[in-house]
Design an enzyme around this catalytic site. Structure first.
Site, PDB file in Angstrom:
ATOM      1  N   ARG A 293      -4.232 -26.831 -31.359  1.00 23.45           N
ATOM      2  CA  ARG A 293      -4.383 -25.350 -32.283  1.00 23.45           C
ATOM      3  C   ARG A 293      -3.565 -24.297 -32.277  1.00 23.45           C
ATOM      4  O   ARG A 293      -4.182 -23.360 -33.041  1.00 23.45           O
ATOM      5  CB  ARG A 293      -5.519 -24.834 -31.004  1.00 23.45           C
ATOM      6  CG  ARG A 293      -6.640 -23.651 -31.667  1.00 23.45           C
ATOM      7  CD  ARG A 293      -7.174 -23.350 -29.987  1.00 23.45           C
ATOM      8  NE  ARG A 293      -7.594 -24.272 -29.051  1.00 23.45           N
ATOM      9  CZ  ARG A 293      -8.663 -25.038 -28.618  1.00 23.45           C
ATOM     10  NH1 ARG A 293      -9.844 -24.786 -29.842  1.00 23.45           N
ATOM     11  NH2 ARG A 293      -8.897 -25.806 -28.077  1.00 23.45           N
ATOM     12  N   CYS A 361     -30.336 -29.681 -40.507  1.00 23.82           N
ATOM     13  CA  CYS A 361     -31.755 -30.025 -39.423  1.00 23.82           C
ATOM     14  C   CYS A 361     -31.950 -30.053 -38.396  1.00 23.82           C
ATOM     15  O   CYS A 361     -32.115 -30.742 -37.460  1.00 23.82           O
ATOM     16  CB  CYS A 361     -32.890 -31.153 -40.401  1.00 23.82           C
ATOM     17  SG  CYS A 361     -34.745 -31.196 -39.880  1.00 23.82           S
TER      18      CYS A 361
END
Length: 442
Positions: A293, A361
């Protein structure tokens, strides 16, 4: 939005990265779009490598490729002289396709398969980080079968927790990773490794978590590890020539985050290693670290197009974009926090508190719960910063959404390094079903 690396605002009021206008990138490559600032990746890599060199330390800085693994990324990592940490056959295959020097590849993972270990042996990689007794015996068997020597580290769990999100803690005693120091499992692993004829035990590895800001955790973990190194020296005459401190160095996502620079991280680790080797009368081992990271995270920005909005009086203002948890699941998974801006309206006053929703959704498909922006309109370009780590890597085709393209920008040039998926790509491996139900049975 905090401007990382080469990010700036041009005279048109548009966000630029690597000298490239992001609105022009969107016109050319579409959205959602991952954009990587290659200069920032190089800057971070050199911050780690150069600090070790300045202190005259023998060291390896291995990029933890799980953060973001593509052929192009690994080529940049190789250009900067880093080593590479892979955790699967797929990541190893990517490294081989990128022509990454195999002697600088380290293979991690808590459940490496026989096929993956054979792949690593065939490639003659530099080191395998052994995680458990099953793997230790399997690797012993394979190296004897092929009569091939393999350098290894043993991953140990020192029982120290870094102060970070509970789902990404790995150094504590209750962990799926590594040999436990407390129960004596690590000591037994050292004994077995030293007895294996084709295994060359270099030392140990530990990793205590991710997004770490408090470097004290490294000191506490190293204290426990060095106590065991002394025990193994006395019991087995084993001298650890390598000590891998892992990674987990934090980056800035929002104002709440105050990370240490690569140089400060390295200097702290050097100080810790020298302190304990001096106390115990040991020779300073070669130090390895594994930033992932910390190299890729704030170099990445994701660009979206704004679509629908929903204003609920006295409750919340929703702004939807054309991506979501399919290209960045971290908010849903970790409650991750991000900053954002309208890339095409950077100089306008921020007047509206909104929540950025994805198009999947799912009620939980949210990218940012609260961010202040100029009042968003359809077709605006929303930029979310610091998406370079674990966004592309964890992207999916949920709701059959194609994964975004990846563009590298550097010195006013842009280059597609991962093509955007198409609907055809999504069904590429689907097969039609030939029904076995007879018509009269329907």
């Amino acid at each position: 939005m905090y401007l990382h690396g080469t990010s700036a605002v041009n005279e048109r009021g548009n966000l630029t990265i690597g000298g490239m206008d992001t609105t022009e990138l969107v016109k050319q490559y579409g959205t959602p779009l991952y954009v990587y600032d290659v200069s920032l990746i190089r800057q971070k890599a050199r911050g780690f490598v150069d600090t070790f060199a300045k202190h005259g330390m023998k060291a390896q800085v291995a990029y933890a490729s799980k953060a973001f693994c593509t052929v192009a990324m690994l080529q940049v990592v190789e250009e900067e002289g880093l080593s590479l940490d892979v955790v699967s056959g797929g990541e190893l295959y990517t490294a081989l396709q990128a022509n990454f020097p195999t002697e600088r590849i380290h293979f991690h993972g808590n459940n490496k398969s026989r096929e993956e270990l054979e792949m690593a042996l065939r490639a003659n990689i530099g080191c395998i980080v052994v995680d458990n007794f099953y793997e230790l015996e399997l690797l012993k068997e394979l190296t004897e079968q092929y009569e091939q020597r393999m350098p290894i580290l043993l991953r140990v769990t020192p029982g120290v927790e870094a102060h970070t999100h509970e789902y990404i803690l790995t150094g504590q005693e209750d962990s799926k990773f590594g040999f436990d120091l407390q129960s004596g499992g690590a000591t037994e692993a050292v004994r077995r490794a030293l007895e294996a004829p084709y295994l060359s035990l270099l030392g140990v590895h530990f990793h205590i978590g991710s997004q770490i800001f408090d470097m004290t955790s490294f000191h506490l973990a190293a204290e426990k590890v060095f106590q065991c190194l002394v025990q193994w020296r006395d019991e087995f005459e084993f001298i650890s020539t390598v000590l891998n401190f892992g990674g987990g160095f934090g980056i800035r996502y929002t104002d709440e985050d105050i990370p240490a620079s690569p140089a400060v991280c390295v200097e702290h680790i050097i100080s810790v290693a020298k302190h304990f080797t001096h106390i115990h009368g040991m020779v300073l081992p070669e130090i390895w670290i594994e930033p992932g990271r910390a190299l890729a995270g704030d170099a990445g920005t994701t660009l979206y197009k704004v679509g629908s909005t929903k204003y609920i009086p006295n409750v919340r203002n929703y702004v939807s974009v054309d991506g979501g948890m399919s290209d960045n699941i971290r908010t849903a998974l970790y409650d991750a926090k991000y900053e954002a801006a309208l890339a095409n309206r950077m100089k306008e006053e921020k007047t509206e508190l909104v929540s950025v929703a994805g198009k999947c959704c799912e009620t939980g498909d949210m990218l940012i719960w609260d961010v202040t922006l100029p009042s968003p309109k359809a077709e605006d370009i929303l930029a979310i910063s610091c998406t370079g780590a674990y966004c592309y890597s964890m992207a999916s085709n949920y709701n059959r959404l194609p994964r975004p393209a990846v563009v590298f920008v550097e010195n006013e040039e842009a280059q597609v390094v991962v093509e955007r998926e198409t609907y055809e790509d999504i069904i590429k491996f689907d097969k039609a079903y030939k029904s076995v139900v007879r018509n009269n049975e329907r």
